[in-house]
Each structure stands twice: as structure tokens, then as C-alpha cells.
Design a protein around this motif. Structure first.
Motif, short mmCIF file in Angstrom:
data_model
loop_
_atom_site.label_atom_id
_atom_site.label_comp_id
_atom_site.label_asym_id
_atom_site.label_seq_id
_atom_site.Cartn_x
_atom_site.Cartn_y
_atom_site.Cartn_z
N GLY A 89 75.01 13.50 81.87
CA GLY A 89 73.58 13.37 81.61
C GLY A 89 73.23 14.17 80.37
O GLY A 89 73.40 15.37 80.33
N ARG A 90 72.77 13.49 79.35
CA ARG A 90 72.47 14.15 78.08
C ARG A 90 71.11 14.83 78.15
O ARG A 90 70.18 14.52 77.42
N GLN A 91 70.99 15.74 79.07
CA GLN A 91 69.73 16.42 79.27
C GLN A 91 70.01 17.75 79.95
O GLN A 91 70.88 17.87 80.80
N ALA A 92 69.29 18.75 79.55
CA ALA A 92 69.38 20.07 80.17
C ALA A 92 67.97 20.59 80.36
O ALA A 92 66.99 19.95 79.96
N THR A 93 67.84 21.72 81.00
CA THR A 93 66.52 22.28 81.26
C THR A 93 66.38 23.63 80.57
O THR A 93 67.36 24.33 80.32
N ALA A 94 65.15 23.98 80.29
CA ALA A 94 64.83 25.29 79.72
C ALA A 94 63.51 25.74 80.32
O ALA A 94 62.62 24.92 80.59
N ALA A 95 63.40 27.04 80.56
CA ALA A 95 62.16 27.59 81.11
C ALA A 95 61.15 27.78 79.99
O ALA A 95 61.47 28.31 78.92
N GLU A 266 62.57 13.93 69.40
CA GLU A 266 61.15 13.95 69.07
C GLU A 266 60.27 14.26 70.27
O GLU A 266 59.19 14.84 70.10
N ARG A 267 60.67 13.88 71.46
CA ARG A 267 59.83 14.09 72.64
C ARG A 267 60.68 14.64 73.77
O ARG A 267 61.91 14.50 73.78
N ALA A 268 60.00 15.28 74.72
CA ALA A 268 60.69 15.85 75.88
C ALA A 268 59.75 15.81 77.08
O ALA A 268 58.54 16.00 76.93
N PHE A 275 51.97 22.55 89.42
CA PHE A 275 51.52 21.20 89.74
C PHE A 275 52.59 20.37 90.43
O PHE A 275 52.45 19.15 90.53
N GLY A 276 53.67 20.98 90.86
CA GLY A 276 54.70 20.27 91.59
C GLY A 276 55.52 19.35 90.72
O GLY A 276 55.93 19.72 89.61
N ALA A 277 55.75 18.14 91.21
CA ALA A 277 56.65 17.20 90.53
C ALA A 277 55.95 16.36 89.47
O ALA A 277 56.57 15.48 88.88
N GLU A 278 54.67 16.59 89.21
CA GLU A 278 53.96 15.82 88.19
C GLU A 278 54.63 16.02 86.83
O GLU A 278 54.83 17.15 86.38
N THR A 279 54.97 14.92 86.16
CA THR A 279 55.73 14.97 84.91
C THR A 279 54.82 14.66 83.73
O THR A 279 53.96 13.78 83.79
N PHE A 280 55.04 15.40 82.64
CA PHE A 280 54.27 15.21 81.41
C PHE A 280 55.24 14.96 80.26
O PHE A 280 56.35 15.47 80.25
N TYR A 324 62.71 19.50 80.22
CA TYR A 324 63.94 18.72 80.29
C TYR A 324 64.29 18.30 78.86
O TYR A 324 63.64 17.44 78.27
N LEU A 325 65.33 18.93 78.33
CA LEU A 325 65.67 18.76 76.93
C LEU A 325 66.56 17.54 76.73
O LEU A 325 67.64 17.46 77.32
N PRO A 326 66.15 16.60 75.90
CA PRO A 326 67.03 15.47 75.60
C PRO A 326 68.08 15.89 74.59
O PRO A 326 67.83 16.71 73.71
N TYR A 327 69.27 15.33 74.74
CA TYR A 327 70.37 15.65 73.83
C TYR A 327 70.85 14.37 73.14
O TYR A 327 71.85 13.78 73.53
N PRO A 328 70.16 13.93 72.11
CA PRO A 328 70.59 12.68 71.46
C PRO A 328 71.93 12.80 70.75
O PRO A 328 72.60 11.81 70.50
#
Length: 403
Positions: A89-95, A266-268, A275-280, A324-328
């Protein structure tokens, strides 16, 4: 009777018998001592000639079994999986932390006493709205004085201009000298400069008068009001703290490797913990090229430009977010099951099975998606790593691989 036959008296015979017994005992003792010495020499020679190999079985029977040696000799049943290249999965997380798009502490720019306060904490304000009003009386007087000086200097300039024009006419008819004409010109120039100075004083007085009304620099929320009616303010005194939550900034930190993989993104997506699982969906606005001295990470700033519904009213500065950081630019890495990796001595390790033995191998790990871990170094594709039973292993232990 025997003594009589031998012709010996009883006294002499007893003496002879005691002498014989004593000599017999001494001879017997010497013989026994020699025999014992011989036996000891033979036993010692037999013990010295005995090899360690002959005594090992006896010691094995007496001594306890070494658990380490036993672990190295007795095979341990384990399960293994090969290290393989896989996309985790080309994605990681950051606080991240939520910050208002704009904050400002509006301060007084002139001195004066507070005569009105038109805003309370939590009130929405518009750009240009008057927040606090100061006493304007002195400022009005100063403004009127400056305006009067301007009018006076305008008259002086008009007079100097007329005199200069008459002087030119007289000079043309040679009624006054060249020096007199120059003096008239200098007088007109001084009058012009005096007028400009008076106009500058008037502008300053009007600015002071304007500053008696402390206004909002942008639309937002009055978070804190620092003054009350009757307070005397000096230039620089905090008046109101404003915050603009029409947009928000999400600030996070990423490692150097993550910064490289984020190039071109460009976007993440992100979630706000409150707010729980609400995604922006946010726009990546900037990624620093210089690391923070304290943390060693590179600052990442994401903007949420369009906030739906009542979200601006619900947001608070300092809320925690998960980005959630995209890793293109990420390629499929070498991976192993998470169950194979463990920490020992402050570093990550795995057991690699080779030729029937488990070898303790340090590895460098990267991202994870839960069941799978990225391996940055220490393994090659196809290496068999132990996924079950490794906690019963020691480095070099024999293993039996189960299906």
C-alpha cells in the motif's frame, strides 16, 4: 617343658619368646606396608593412563544437561515464510495538529482610554469591524490643529507665489536686481516646503484619530478580549485575539525518506481524531526542505480549503489529526510477515533458516500495513524467515520446518 628340654630356665625362655614375637611383628608390618605402596602405585598409574574420553560417560551421567547445548542439538519445530517483493500500500500515516488558517492578536496603535467595547469572546467579527473604541477628544483637537496649519501654509505659499510673479515683472523692466529675484524664489520654495510639512502633520493626526478605533483585520472569531472599558492603552497593548477557521492548516512532520516519496503528491486524506472516522481531503501546500532541529523531521503543511457544514464552528486549534500520506514515487518493497520481526538489544531482528539452522539476523524495517513489514536492509528476496516458534530459538539452533 620345652624350655626344660632345651635346658633353659623359665626366665630366659620367656625373654627369648618375647624377642621372637617382636621381630615377627616388625617383619610382618614391613611386608604389609610394601604391599600397600605397590597397590597405590598401580592404582595411580591406572588413573593417569585413563583418557578423558573414558571418563566422559561417567561425567555425563553425573552432571546436569546444558540447556543451550540441548537447544543447539535438539531440533525446534518452526514455520517459515520467504521474504518477497510485495506492494503493502503506497500510503503511510503521520500525526498532525490542527491550526487556524489565520490568527492575530490585534494591538492598540495609539494611546488612550477605552470608552467602548463592541465584541465579546466567541463573537464572529467581520473584516474592518470596530472592536474597541478609545477616547477621541485629544485626537480630534490634534487633527483640527494640523488642518489649521495646512490652511495657514497654503496662504503663505499663495502670497510667496504672488510676490515672485511681481518680482519677475519688475526684473524684466530692470527695476530689481537678479539677487532680489532669487530671494523671492527662495521664499516661495520655503512656503511650498512648509505646506508639505503641514499636510504630513495633518495626515499623522488623521491616522491617530483613525487608530482610536481598533478594527478587525480579517473575518474570524474573537477568541479573547484583553481589555475592558476604562482601561488605558499604550501602543502595543493587546486588545483582541482573532482566529480564522474558514480554512485550516494541518501541520505534520515526515522523515527524509517519506519526504522523497511524497515528491509530486498534491492531495492527502486525513481524519481528525475528535470527529471519529470522518475523512477529509486536503491540499498539500508545502513540504519543507530543511529539517526541524529538535525533531529531525520535515514540516508538511496541508490546507483544508472547503469546510462542509458546521465544521468551522466545531474545529479547535490543537486538535490531533491522522494524515494518510500518498506515495506516488514508492516502488514495491521487500517484505516479510510482521510475526517474523522482533526487537532484541534495541534493534529489529529475524531468524533466517539456512541449512537446517536458525540464524539471528538484524534487519532494518520501514513501513507496515499490519500483517506485513517493509524490509529496508538485512535480507534478500527468497530468504526463509521464521514466523512461528522463533521465541524458542537461539542463534545457530537446529530447526525442523513444518508445512
Amino acid at each position: 617343658m620345652t624350655l626344660v628340654i632345651l635346658g633353659l630356665s623359665p626366665t630366659t625362655g620367656a625373654t627369648l619368646i618375647r624377642s621372637f614375637v617382636a621381630q615377627f611383628n616388625s617383619f610382618t608390618f614391613n611386608i604389609l606396608r610394601s604391599v600397600l605402596q605397590l597397590v597405590c602405585i598401580i592404582a595411580l598409574n591406572a588413573g593417569c593412563d585413563r583418557s578423558p574420553a573414558d571418563s566422559a560417560p561417567e561425567r555425563k551421567g553425573r552432571d546436569s544437561i546444558d540447556p543451550v547445548a540441548s537447544a543447539l542439538v535438539t531440533p525446534v519445530h518452526v514455520r517459515v515464510r520467504p521474504a518477497s517483493v510485495a506492494d503493502i500500500g503506497r500510503q503511510a500515516t503521520a500525526a498532525g495538529v490542527v491550526e487556524a488558517f489565520r490568527t492575530a492578536t490585534v494591538a492598540a496603535e495609539t494611546n488612550g482610554r477605552v470608552v467602548s467595547r463592541s465584541v465579546e469572546p466567541g463573537d464572529p467579527v467581520r473584516a474592518g469591524q470596530v472592536l474597541v473604541g478609545l477616547d477621541r477628544e485629544r485626537a480630534l483637537i490634534a487633527r483640527d490643529q494640523a488642518a489649521a496649519r495646512v490652511r495657514s501654509r497654503e496662504v503663505d505659499l499663495e502670497q510667496a507665489g504672488n510676490e515672485l510673479q511681481r518680482g519677475r515683472d519688475l526684473h524684466a523692466r530692470e527695476f530689481i536686481s537678479e539677487d532680489a529675484l532669487e530671494d523671492l524664489g527662495f521664499a516661495a520654495a520655503r512656503a511650498q516646503s512648509a505646506l508639505e510639512a503641514a499636510r504630513a502633520d495633518l495626515a499623522a493626526a488623521e491616522r491617530v484619530l483613525k487608530d482610536t478605533e481598533v478594527r478587525a483585520p480579517f473575518t474570524g472569531i474573537a477568541e479573547t478580549v484583553h481589555v475592558h472599558e476604562g482601561d488605558y492603552l499604550n501602543p502595543g497593548t493587546p486588545v483582541v485575539t482573532l482566529a480564522d477557521f474558514s480554512r485550516v492548516r494541518i501541520k505534520a512532520g515526515v522523515t527524509a525518506r517519506e519526504a522523497v516519496l511524497l515528491r509530486g503528491a498534491e492531495r492527502a486524506e486525513l481524519t481528525i481524531d475528535a470527529f471519529g472516522a470522518e475523512t477529509f481531503n486536503g491540499r498539500i501546500n508545502s513540504l519543507a526542505r530543511v529539517s526541524d532541529i529538535a525533531t529531525g523531521t520535515f514540516a508538511l503543511e496541508i490546507w483544508l480549503d472547503s469546510l462542509p457544514g458546521d465544521l468551522p464552528e466545531r474545529l479547535r486549534e490543537g486538535m490531533l489529526a491522522t494524515v494518510y500520506l500518498p506515495y506516488p514515487n514508492a516502488s514495491a518493497p521487500l517484505t516479510v510477515p510482521s510475526a517474523a520481526v522482533f526487537r532484541r538489544g534495541g534493534a529489529m531482528h529475524v531468524f533466517v533458516v539456512n541449512a537446517g539452522r536458525a540464524l539471528l539476523t538484524p534487519v532494518s524495517t520501514g513501513r507496515t500495513n499490519g500483517p506485513t513489514v517493509e524490509v529496508l536492509g538485512g535480507l534478500a528476496e527468497g530468504d526463509l524467515v521464521v514466523t512461528d516458534g522463533q521465541f524458542a530459538l537461539r542463534d545457530g539452533a537446529r530447526v525442523t520446518v513444518e508445512d
